[in-house]
Design a protein around this motif. Structure first.
Motif, PDB file in Angstrom:
ATOM      1  N   LEU A   1       0.838  -1.193   0.000  1.00 13.39           N
ATOM      2  CA  LEU A   1       0.000   0.000   0.000  1.00 13.39           C
ATOM      3  C   LEU A   1       0.874   1.245   0.000  1.00 13.39           C
ATOM      4  N   ASN A   2       0.473   2.231  -0.792  1.00 16.76           N
ATOM      5  CA  ASN A   2       1.196   3.501  -0.854  1.00 16.76           C
ATOM      6  C   ASN A   2       0.398   4.616  -0.194  1.00 16.76           C
ATOM      7  N   PHE A   3       1.138   5.585   0.371  1.00 18.41           N
ATOM      8  CA  PHE A   3       0.520   6.771   0.944  1.00 18.41           C
ATOM      9  C   PHE A   3       0.750   7.960   0.011  1.00 18.41           C
ATOM     10  N   ALA A   4       0.261   9.127   0.414  1.00 15.19           N
ATOM     11  CA  ALA A   4       0.252  10.291  -0.473  1.00 15.19           C
ATOM     12  C   ALA A   4       1.642  10.697  -0.941  1.00 15.19           C
ATOM     13  N   ASP A   5       2.671  10.454  -0.113  1.00 15.22           N
ATOM     14  CA  ASP A   5       4.031  10.845  -0.495  1.00 15.22           C
ATOM     15  C   ASP A   5       4.764   9.764  -1.283  1.00 15.22           C
ATOM     16  N   GLY A   6       4.064   8.698  -1.647  1.00 20.89           N
ATOM     17  CA  GLY A   6       4.660   7.636  -2.440  1.00 20.89           C
ATOM     18  C   GLY A   6       5.363   6.565  -1.642  1.00 20.89           C
ATOM     19  N   VAL A   7       5.427   6.712  -0.319  1.00 21.17           N
ATOM     20  CA  VAL A   7       6.042   5.697   0.530  1.00 21.17           C
ATOM     21  C   VAL A   7       5.125   4.480   0.606  1.00 21.17           C
ATOM     22  N   GLY A   8       5.718   3.282   0.461  1.00 23.81           N
ATOM     23  CA  GLY A   8       4.931   2.056   0.466  1.00 23.81           C
ATOM     24  C   GLY A   8       5.217   1.196   1.681  1.00 23.81           C
ATOM     25  N   VAL A   9       4.187   0.498   2.144  1.00 23.04           N
ATOM     26  CA  VAL A   9       4.336  -0.453   3.251  1.00 23.04           C
ATOM     27  C   VAL A   9       3.527  -1.708   2.939  1.00 23.04           C
ATOM     28  N   GLU A  10       3.834  -2.757   3.665  1.00 23.04           N
ATOM     29  CA  GLU A  10       3.133  -4.028   3.492  1.00 23.04           C
ATOM     30  C   GLU A  10       2.148  -4.271   4.628  1.00 23.04           C
ATOM     31  N   THR A  11       1.025  -4.853   4.251  1.00 20.55           N
ATOM     32  CA  THR A  11       0.005  -5.261   5.209  1.00 20.55           C
ATOM     33  C   THR A  11      -0.480  -6.634   4.782  1.00 20.55           C
ATOM     34  N   VAL A  12      -0.677  -7.522   5.745  1.00 16.54           N
ATOM     35  CA  VAL A  12      -1.040  -8.905   5.420  1.00 16.54           C
ATOM     36  C   VAL A  12      -2.373  -9.265   6.070  1.00 16.54           C
ATOM     37  N   LEU A  13      -3.243  -9.890   5.291  1.00 12.81           N
ATOM     38  CA  LEU A  13      -4.508 -10.439   5.788  1.00 12.81           C
ATOM     39  C   LEU A  13      -4.359 -11.944   5.912  1.00 12.81           C
ATOM     40  N   MET A  14      -4.668 -12.459   7.103  1.00 10.68           N
ATOM     41  CA  MET A  14      -4.610 -13.909   7.352  1.00 10.68           C
ATOM     42  C   MET A  14      -5.983 -14.374   7.802  1.00 10.68           C
ATOM     43  N   ARG A  15      -6.571 -15.259   7.019  1.00 10.27           N
ATOM     44  CA  ARG A  15      -7.898 -15.779   7.336  1.00 10.27           C
ATOM     45  C   ARG A  15      -7.729 -16.995   8.257  1.00 10.27           C
ATOM     46  N   GLN A  16      -7.896 -16.748   9.552  1.00  9.04           N
ATOM     47  CA  GLN A  16      -7.657 -17.763  10.570  1.00  9.04           C
ATOM     48  C   GLN A  16      -8.966 -18.461  10.948  1.00  9.04           C
ATOM     49  N   PRO A  17      -8.897 -19.629  11.590  1.00 10.30           N
ATOM     50  CA  PRO A  17     -10.120 -20.302  12.043  1.00 10.30           C
ATOM     51  C   PRO A  17     -10.942 -19.441  13.006  1.00 10.30           C
TER      52      PRO A  17
ATOM     53  N   GLY B  27     -11.118 -16.130  12.897  1.00  9.95           N
ATOM     54  CA  GLY B  27     -11.508 -14.859  12.297  1.00  9.95           C
ATOM     55  C   GLY B  27     -10.406 -14.289  11.421  1.00  9.95           C
ATOM     56  N   ASN B  28     -10.619 -13.073  10.973  1.00  9.55           N
ATOM     57  CA  ASN B  28      -9.678 -12.412  10.081  1.00  9.55           C
ATOM     58  C   ASN B  28      -8.677 -11.596  10.887  1.00  9.55           C
ATOM     59  N   SER B  29      -7.408 -11.915  10.696  1.00  6.33           N
ATOM     60  CA  SER B  29      -6.342 -11.216  11.402  1.00  6.33           C
ATOM     61  C   SER B  29      -5.503 -10.443  10.387  1.00  6.33           C
ATOM     62  N   ILE B  30      -5.067  -9.239  10.762  1.00  7.30           N
ATOM     63  CA  ILE B  30      -4.190  -8.494   9.867  1.00  7.30           C
ATOM     64  C   ILE B  30      -2.890  -8.133  10.583  1.00  7.30           C
TER      65      ILE B  30
ATOM     66  N   ASP C 166     -12.499  -2.576   4.674  1.00  9.09           N
ATOM     67  CA  ASP C 166     -13.432  -2.253   3.590  1.00  9.09           C
ATOM     68  C   ASP C 166     -13.517  -3.393   2.582  1.00  9.09           C
ATOM     69  N   LEU C 167     -12.379  -4.007   2.299  1.00  5.54           N
ATOM     70  CA  LEU C 167     -12.345  -5.142   1.375  1.00  5.54           C
ATOM     71  C   LEU C 167     -13.185  -6.296   1.930  1.00  5.54           C
ATOM     72  N   LEU C 168     -13.021  -6.594   3.207  1.00  2.31           N
ATOM     73  CA  LEU C 168     -13.759  -7.687   3.839  1.00  2.31           C
ATOM     74  C   LEU C 168     -15.243  -7.386   3.933  1.00  2.31           C
ATOM     75  N   SER C 169     -15.582  -6.124   4.103  1.00  5.18           N
ATOM     76  CA  SER C 169     -16.997  -5.756   4.268  1.00  5.18           C
ATOM     77  C   SER C 169     -17.826  -6.079   3.027  1.00  5.18           C
ATOM     78  N   GLN C 170     -17.161  -6.214   1.877  1.00  4.58           N
ATOM     79  CA  GLN C 170     -17.880  -6.548   0.643  1.00  4.58           C
ATOM     80  C   GLN C 170     -18.505  -7.936   0.700  1.00  4.58           C
ATOM     81  N   THR C 171     -17.981  -8.798   1.587  1.00  4.77           N
ATOM     82  CA  THR C 171     -18.546 -10.140   1.771  1.00  4.77           C
ATOM     83  C   THR C 171     -19.116 -10.308   3.183  1.00  4.77           C
ATOM     84  N   GLY C 172     -19.414  -9.185   3.837  1.00  4.61           N
ATOM     85  CA  GLY C 172     -20.018  -9.236   5.166  1.00  4.61           C
ATOM     86  C   GLY C 172     -19.065  -9.602   6.274  1.00  4.61           C
TER      87      GLY C 172
END
Length: 347
Positions: free
Chosen positions: A82-98, A100-103, A143-149
């Motif tokens: 993911l990038n922010f307004a100044d172009g700096v990028g970082v990583e974020t991970v979604l893990m679908r665990q038994p 629930g959803n952990s990030i 927001d991504l997860l909310s698309q599937t409730g």
């Protein structure tokens, strides 16, 4: 243009009152941003038109934009750059665990801790992330997860960076997660991981917020830990474990000690015995992490037999122990790997 994302209700209210607006408008604005995830001032229909126009003229709600995404074959892990307004990028991970959803959220762009096994530190640290930028990572996935409730159920601040050297921003982020005008997350659903910044472990304990603390140990004695984690030269093992013990005693939360298992480096029975001696009697558990191989580092994962032997020794000596489930190995889910690929032009 002032970015409002990451401001507290109090900060929003003070700004609007200074503009001559009534106090209750702050709560309305916070609800639109954090409850309803709206970034367009014109869509905030219960705000007066003149207020919306003034907000649009002088403020923005900047969050994060996706640069890249990798999804594991089993569909359980997704890694985002993911990038922010100044172009700096970082990583974020979604893990679908038994359970629930952990990030896994990053607290800095890059890292300067210099841990020998980690990809995050290869290009050094660019800068600290703001509370809003950490929150933006969370909202992007929520927001991504909310698309599937669905929603984000638990958060680990365990991505790139050392959270306790970005203390104020991280603490503000944690408090924003908990606020009822935001995601309303329980503090017990949040875990902070540190390499052992001793003064700020004590400081966090004194905050009286029961977040889970995870401390990266990776070796049971100082010489090896200093080789793997240079921060040990500043905060040696005995001080780190003492601070961890204090955190558990103060918060009544079990501290987790992370221990990356590296073949032929820190995975023999002598080291398992030393680890037992170090943690015996503490409100703590050990999370064994077979290393995600990082090509630039040359470390290898121990055999299943060595992993099992290490785990069994700790268990037999009454240390609560788990082995982290392998998630995302096929998408290089270790911190920093996707970002490094883009920085070196391989993305």
């Amino acid at each position: 243009m002032e970015n409002l994302f990451g401001k507290t209700l109090q900060e929003l209210t003070e700004m609007l009152v200074a503009w001559g607006m009534p106090k209750f408008r702050g709560k309305q604005l916070a609800d639109w941003m954090y409850k309803k995830s709206i970034t367009d001032f014109n869509a905030m229909q219960n705000l007066p038109k003149d207020m919306r126009e003034k907000l649009a003229a002088s403020c923005v709600i900047d969050r994060a934009s996706r640069v890249d995404q990798l999804d594991s074959v089993d569909g359980k892990t997704s890694k985002f750059l993911l990038n922010f307004a100044d172009g700096v990028g970082v990583e974020t991970v979604l893990m679908r665990q038994p359970y629930g959803n952990s990030i896994c959220v990053s607290s800095q762009a890059g890292c300067n801790m210099g841990c020998a096994f980690c990809a995050s530190t290869l290009h050094g640290m660019v800068r600290n992330l703001t509370a809003g930028e950490m929150l933006a990572q969370t909202y992007y996935i929520n927001d991504l997860l909310s698309q599937t409730g669905e929603k984000v159920d638990t958060i680990v601040i365990m991505g790139s960076g050392e959270p306790l050297t970005n203390y104020d921003n991280v603490l503000k982020y944690i408090r924003l997660l908990h606020e009822d005008y935001g995601l309303g997350m329980s503090y017990r659903s949040i875990t902070l991981s540190t390499s052992g910044i001793v003064p700020n472990i004590y400081r966090l304990a004194a905050e009286e917020i029961p977040v889970n603390l995870s401390i990266s140990l990776h070796a049971p004695e100082d010489a090896l830990r200093s080789e793997l984690m240079p921060i040990n030269r500043k905060y040696p093992l005995s001080e780190v474990v003492k601070a961890g013990r204090d955190y558990g005693d103060t918060t009544h939360r079990r501290v987790t000690y992370e221990y990356i298992l590296i073949d032929g480096v820190n995975d023999n029975m002598k080291q398992a015995k030393e680890l037992v001696g170090l943690l015996k009697g503490q409100l703590a558990s050990v999370n064994l992490i077979p290393i995600n191989p990082v090509a630039e580092r040359g470390w290898n994962r121990p055999s299943p037999a060595r992993i099992n032997a290490f785990e069994q020794y700790l268990d037999q000596h009454h240390i609560t122990v788990t082995v982290r489930r392998e998630m995302g190995n096929d998408i290089q889910a270790a911190c920093g790997q996707l970002r490094n690929r883009h920085l070196t032009g391989e993305g």
